[in-house]
Design an enzyme around this catalytic site. Structure first.
Site, mmCIF file in Angstrom:
data_model
loop_
_atom_site.group_PDB
_atom_site.id
_atom_site.type_symbol
_atom_site.label_atom_id
_atom_site.label_comp_id
_atom_site.label_asym_id
_atom_site.label_seq_id
_atom_site.Cartn_x
_atom_site.Cartn_y
_atom_site.Cartn_z
ATOM 1 N N ARG A 113 7.458 10.243 41.440
ATOM 2 C CA ARG A 113 7.526 10.598 42.869
ATOM 3 C C ARG A 113 7.291 12.095 42.994
ATOM 4 O O ARG A 113 7.217 12.806 41.992
ATOM 5 C CB ARG A 113 8.887 10.225 43.458
ATOM 6 C CG ARG A 113 10.027 10.999 42.838
ATOM 7 C CD ARG A 113 11.348 10.828 43.584
ATOM 8 N NE ARG A 113 12.388 11.577 42.900
ATOM 9 C CZ ARG A 113 13.628 11.715 43.330
ATOM 10 N NH1 ARG A 113 14.005 11.149 44.455
ATOM 11 N NH2 ARG A 113 14.512 12.428 42.658
ATOM 12 N N CYS A 117 -1.132 14.746 45.585
ATOM 13 C CA CYS A 117 -1.977 15.897 45.878
ATOM 14 C C CYS A 117 -1.819 16.175 47.364
ATOM 15 O O CYS A 117 -1.992 15.285 48.188
ATOM 16 C CB CYS A 117 -3.430 15.585 45.551
ATOM 17 S SG CYS A 117 -4.543 16.833 46.248
ATOM 18 N N GLU A 152 12.142 16.754 49.561
ATOM 19 C CA GLU A 152 12.123 17.860 48.605
ATOM 20 C C GLU A 152 10.693 18.258 48.221
ATOM 21 O O GLU A 152 10.283 18.135 47.050
ATOM 22 C CB GLU A 152 12.954 17.510 47.365
ATOM 23 C CG GLU A 152 14.431 17.350 47.706
ATOM 24 C CD GLU A 152 15.342 17.244 46.499
ATOM 25 O OE1 GLU A 152 14.861 16.907 45.407
ATOM 26 O OE2 GLU A 152 16.551 17.488 46.658
ATOM 27 N N CYS A 159 -6.140 19.899 41.181
ATOM 28 C CA CYS A 159 -7.325 19.037 41.170
ATOM 29 C C CYS A 159 -8.510 19.772 41.794
ATOM 30 O O CYS A 159 -8.346 20.817 42.415
ATOM 31 C CB CYS A 159 -7.034 17.744 41.926
ATOM 32 S SG CYS A 159 -7.015 17.958 43.720
ATOM 33 N N CYS A 162 -8.020 20.697 45.452
ATOM 34 C CA CYS A 162 -7.115 21.833 45.671
ATOM 35 C C CYS A 162 -7.812 23.138 45.291
ATOM 36 O O CYS A 162 -7.659 24.158 45.961
ATOM 37 C CB CYS A 162 -5.836 21.669 44.859
ATOM 38 S SG CYS A 162 -4.736 20.418 45.556
ATOM 39 N N GLU A 310 21.934 16.319 51.436
ATOM 40 C CA GLU A 310 22.420 15.540 50.290
ATOM 41 C C GLU A 310 23.458 16.345 49.533
ATOM 42 O O GLU A 310 23.319 17.564 49.385
ATOM 43 C CB GLU A 310 21.290 15.271 49.284
ATOM 44 C CG GLU A 310 20.193 14.365 49.743
ATOM 45 C CD GLU A 310 19.129 14.194 48.648
ATOM 46 O OE1 GLU A 310 19.415 14.422 47.463
ATOM 47 O OE2 GLU A 310 17.991 13.851 49.014
ATOM 48 N N GLU A 358 18.106 5.854 38.993
ATOM 49 C CA GLU A 358 19.305 6.421 39.607
ATOM 50 C C GLU A 358 20.478 5.442 39.644
ATOM 51 O O GLU A 358 21.408 5.603 40.431
ATOM 52 C CB GLU A 358 18.952 6.967 40.992
ATOM 53 C CG GLU A 358 18.055 8.187 40.830
ATOM 54 C CD GLU A 358 17.691 8.904 42.100
ATOM 55 O OE1 GLU A 358 17.509 8.216 43.127
ATOM 56 O OE2 GLU A 358 17.559 10.132 42.063
ATOM 57 N N LYS A 359 20.431 4.446 38.763
ATOM 58 C CA LYS A 359 21.473 3.418 38.845
ATOM 59 C C LYS A 359 22.862 3.961 38.517
ATOM 60 O O LYS A 359 23.855 3.411 38.951
ATOM 61 C CB LYS A 359 21.129 2.201 37.984
ATOM 62 C CG LYS A 359 20.988 2.442 36.505
ATOM 63 C CD LYS A 359 20.617 1.134 35.807
ATOM 64 C CE LYS A 359 20.479 1.276 34.312
ATOM 65 N NZ LYS A 359 19.312 2.091 33.903
#
Ligand code: GAL
Length: 688
Positions: A113, A117, A152, A159, A162, A310, A358-359
Site C-alpha cells: 500500500r 505513482c 498517510e 518512473c 515522474c 489515529e 495487522e492482525k
C-alpha cells in the site's frame, strides 16, 4: 469554532466493515459496541477500493451506504475516506504504470500500500472517478462530517512519467538550462546539463552530488503530492464545497513538506505512535514531549486545533517491541493530546482483523470480541470524558513564542556533506529548544519560514541553514520592531538554491543584525565536548554548561559577548564568543554559536521568557515529569491540563484554587496526581 459540522469532540476509530462482509453478526454487534465505547465517529473506507470497485468501472457503493446509514441512525458519524492509499490488484495488473518505481529505478510488483505513482494519468483518473462516485453519493449525507483523503501520503516515484513531470516543473521554475545550471552550480565535476533530457532525479546509482537537484527533487515530490491531492479533492469539493477535508500526517515525516500540503486541507490531522514504555524506569517524558511537539507543529499549521486521527488504544504491531499502554495510560495520552490542541481522539483500529499484516495490532475490539477488556473499558472512559468537553472544542493555544523549523532548510542541511556527517542534529536542536517550554507549560508554536512572525514576542531560530523567500527581511523587521530573536549556529549559510552566501554570514544581513560574523565551524566527535562559560550573564545562569557536536567560531562585531568557549586546547584563545546579544531598533538579537546541552537551554530560554513576561500555564514549581498546558476557549475560559509522565505519585502546589473540570472536585493549595495521572482543570471561580 468546530472543526467539522458535528459540534463536539470526536471519538472514533478506523473501521473496516469490508473485511467482515462474511460476518453479519459481527457487523451487527459493532454498532452496539461502538456506542458502549462512547464513540461518535468512524473513519470508513480507507483501504476499501476493491470492495467499492471490484472490477474496472463497476462501482458497488450500496454496502458503504448501508454502513453510513446505520452508523448515523445510531448517532455515529462517518469520516469518509477516499481509497487511494491502496490500489486494487486488477488495476495494478492492468496498468503497470501506476506501480511505483524506486530510486534504484526498479518498478514494484503489485501489492502493499502507499506505493502508487502520483503522476500517472491513469491512476489520477481512477482516483478521480471513484472519488466522484463517493462524493456524489455521500457528499451531502448528514452522517458524513469529514473527508479523509487517502492515507498517510508518503514516498516518491522515479518512473519515466515522474521524471518527465519533474523536467517540466524545472522548465517552469528556471526557464532556461543556463539558469538551472547556474542555480545548481553544475560546472562542479563537469555536471553541466546541455539538454533537459539529461536531468534525472537523484539516485544512489546516479546523481547525489548536485545539491540543488536534490533539493528541487524534494520540492517537486511535495508539489506532485499536492497536485495529486488536489486531483482527489476536486470532485469532492465540487459535490459539496462545505464539507471539510483532511489527510492524516505522520509525526515529523520529512519526505514531503507538510506545510505546503496544509493550505489544501480544512483540518489538520495526524497519527500519533510514540514508542511508549521503552524505559525500565517508566519515565515517559521523552516520548510525551516528542508527541506533543508534533501536535504543536500540526496546531501551528493552520493556527487552530487539529485531530488525532489515529493512535493505538493499546499496542502497535510494528515497533521493535510492541508494548501495550499500561493501566490508565491511555487517558493520560488522550489528555495530553487535548492539551496541545487536539479536538479528537481516534484510533487505529476499531476491530482487529483476523488475518494479514495487522492482525496483532491493538484495537478497541480484540479477537476475544468482548467489551469487558481493560482496553475497551479505558477507551470507553476516554469517550465519556470527551462527552463533557464541548466547551473545549476550538479552544486556542495562546502562544507568544514561536520556534522556526523549516522543512526545506532541514532537507538542505541534511543533504550537505560536512561539517558533521555523523549527524548535524538540526531537528534535535529544535526539540532541545522546544523542551523547556513544554516542561514549563509555556505555549509555543512551531512555524516555518513563511509564517507571519508579527504576533510573537520571542522567536527562536535554531539552525536555519537555508534562507528562502523574504525570511531574512522579516526576521530583521521582527527584531527592529521590538521582538526578541534567538538565532543559532549554522544559520544563514545558503540561499534557496543551497548556494553558499559570499561575504559575511549569517547571510542577507543577519550577521549585522546579530552583530557577529561567522569564522569557522569545529565539529566534535560523539563524546567530545567544550564548555559554555558565562562572562556577562544577561540574567542568572550557571557559570558553565557543556556543549557538543558543532562549535561555531564567531567574532563579535558590535554584539556584547555573554559567554565564551571553555576548552582544554592550549592552542585555542580563551575569549572566543559562544553567546552574544545585540540591541537592534526596539528589539534584541541573541546569537548562540554553540550546540548546548539541554540544561543550558532550560536556564537560558526560561529566564528569557520570564524577562519578557511570557507566562507558563500554571505559575508554580513543577516536580520532574509533571507538565502543564493551557488552552483558552472563545468565552475566555482557561482550560489547564496537568500530566504526570512518571510512575510516581506527584503533587503540585497551586498558586490559586483549581477545580477538576470532569469531577468538580476543588483543590485549594495542593493537587495530587496519581502515577501516569492527568487532570483537566479550570480556576475554582470559573463559570465554565
Ligand atoms: C498507520 C496507518 C494505519 C495503520 C497504523 C498501524 O500508519 O495509517 O493504516 O497501519 O499505522 O499502527
Amino acid at each position: 469554532m468546530f472543526l467539522t459540522p458535528y459540534p463536539h469532540m470526536l471519538h472514533g476509530a478506523d473501521y473496516n466493515p469490508e473485511q467482515w462482509m462474511q460476518y453479519p453478526d459481527i457487523l451487527r454487534q459493532d454498532i452496539e459496541q461502538m456506542k458502549q465505547a462512547n464513540m461518535n465517529c468512524m473513519s470508513v473506507g480507507i483501504f476499501a477500493w476493491s470492495a467499492l470497485e471490484p472490477a474496472e468501472g463497476e462501482y458497488r457503493l450500496d454496502w458503504l451506504g448501508e454502513v453510513i446509514d446505520r452508523l448515523y441512525e445510531n448517532g455515529i458519524y462517518t469520516v469518509l475516506a477516499t481509497p487511494s492509499g491502496a490500489k486494487p490488484l486488477w488495476m495494478s495488473q492492468k496498468y503497470p504504470e501506476i506501480r511505483r518505481v524506486s530510486a534504484q529505478r526498479v518498478r514494484e510488483l503489485s501489492g502493499g500500500r502507499h506505493n502508487h505513482c502520483y503522476t500517472s494519468p491513469v491512476y489520477r483518473e481512477k482516483v478521480y472517478a471513484i472519488n466522484r462516485q463517493l462524493a456524489n453519493r455521500f457528499g451531502r449525507h448528514p452522517g458524513v462530517i469529514l473527508w479523509h483523503i487517502s492515507n498517510e501520503l508518503q514516498g516518491e516515484c522515479h518512473c519515466p512519467l515522474c521524471q518527465e513531470a519533474f523536467r517540466e516543473w524545472l522548465k517552469k521554475r528556471y526557464g532556461t538550462l543556463e539558469a538551472l545550471n547556474a542555480a545548481w552550480w553544475t560546472a562542479f565535476w563537469s555536471h553541466t546539463y546541455t539538454d533537459w533530457s539529461q536531468i534525472e532525479p537523484p539516485s544512489p546509482r546516479g546523481e547525489t552530488a548536485v545539491h540543488g537537484l536534490t533539493l528541487d527533487w524534494k520540492r517537486f515530490v511535495t508539489h506532485q503530492t499536492c497536485t495529486f491531492f488536489e486531483n482527489e479533492t476536486a470532485p469532492i469539493r465540487a459535490a459539496n464545497p462545505d464539507l471539510p477535508v483532511t489527510t492524516n500526517l505522520m509525526g515529523f515525516y520529512d519526505g514531503i513538506d507538510y506545510r505546503k500540503l496544509a493550505p489544501l486541507v480544512d483540518v489538520v490531522s495526524w497519527d500519533s505512535y510514540p514508542v511508549w514504555h521503552s524505559r525500565p524506569d517508566g519515565d515517559e517524558t521523552f516520548n510525551a514531549f516528542w508527541a506533543d511537539a508534533f501536535s504543536d507543529y500540526c496546531r501551528s499549521m493552520l493556527g487552530k486545533p487539529f485531530l488525532i486521527m489515529e493512535n493505538t488504544p493499546s499496542q502497535t504491531n510494528w515497533q521493535e517491541v510492541c508494548r501495550p499502554k499500561t493501566w490508565g495510560f491511555h487517558r493520560l495520552t488522550a489528555i495530553s493530546n487535548l492539551a496541545h490542541g487536539a479536538d479528537s481522539i481516534q484510533y487505529f483500529q476499531w476491530r482487529q482483523s483476523r488475518g494479514c499484516a495487522e492482525k496483532f495490532h491493538g484495537a478497541v475490539m480484540t479477537h476475544a470480541n468482548r467489551t469487558d477488556t481493560r482496553v475497551f473499558q479505558e477507551v470507553a472512559g476516554v469517550g465519556a470524558m470527551l462527552k463533557k468537553l464541548d466547551a473545549l472544542c476550538g479552544a486556542q493555544t495562546p502562544a507568544r513564542t514561536a520556534i522556526l523549523y523549516d522543512t526545506e532548510s532541514h532537507w538542505a542541511v541534511n543533504a550537505a556533506q560536512g561539517p558533521r556527517n555523523a549527524g548535524i542534529g538540526d531537528t534535535d536542536l529544535m526539540l532541545r529548544f522546544y523542551l523547556p517550554f513544554w516542561q514549563a507549560g509555556i505555549p509555543v508554536d512551531i512555524v516555518d519560514s513563511d509564517a507571519d512572525f508579527t504576533g510573537y514576542d520571542l522567536l527562536l531560530v535554531p539552525m536555519l541553514y537555508l534562507l528562502r523567500g523574504d525570511v531574512s527581511r522579516r526576521l530583521q523587521e521582527f527584531a527592529r520592531r521590538g521582538g526578541t530573536l534567538v538565532m543559532t549556529l549554522h544559520t544563514g549559510l545558503t540561499d534557496e538554491h543551497d548556494l553558499c552566501y559570499m561575504g559575511d554570514t549569517p547571510g542577507e544581513g543577519l550577521a549585522a543584525l546579530a552583530g557577529i560574523r561567522y569564522l569557522e565551524t569545529d565539529p566534535l566527535y560523539d563524546g567530545m565536548e567544550e564548555r559554555i562559560v558565562t562572562v556577562r550573564p544577561p540574567f542568572p545562569l550557571a557559570d558553565e554548561y557543556r556543549c557538543e557536536r558543532l562549535c561555531e567560531r564567531i567574532a563579535a562585531e558590535g554584539a556584547e559577548v555573554l559567554a565564551v568557549y571553555g576548552h582544554d586546547n592550549p592552542c585555542m584563545p580563551d575569549d572566543l564568543p559562544c553567546l552574544t546579544r545585540n540591541a537592534v531598533g526596539r528589539g534584541t538579537v541573541y546569537y548562540l554559536a554553540a550546540y548546548p546541552e539541554q540544561k543550558f537551554l532550560l536556564d537560558f530560554l526560561l529566564r528569557l521568557a520570564s524577562r519578557l513576561g511570557i507566562q507558563p500555564a500554571l505559575e508554580t514549581a513543577l516536580p520532574y515529569g509533571v507538565v502543564t498546558a493551557v488552552r483558552v476557549a472563545s468565552d475566555g475560559t482557561r482550560f489547564l491540563f496537568a500530566m504526570n509522565w512518571t510512575r510516581e505519585k506527584q503533587s503540585v502546589s497551586l498558586p490559586y484554587p483549581l477545580r477538576d473540570y470532569e469531577t468538580g472536585r476543588l483543590y485549594q493549595n495542593v493537587m495530587p496526581l496519581s502515577p501516569y495521572g492527568a487532570k483537566i482543570l479550570v480556576a475554582a471561580n470559573s463559570k465554565a
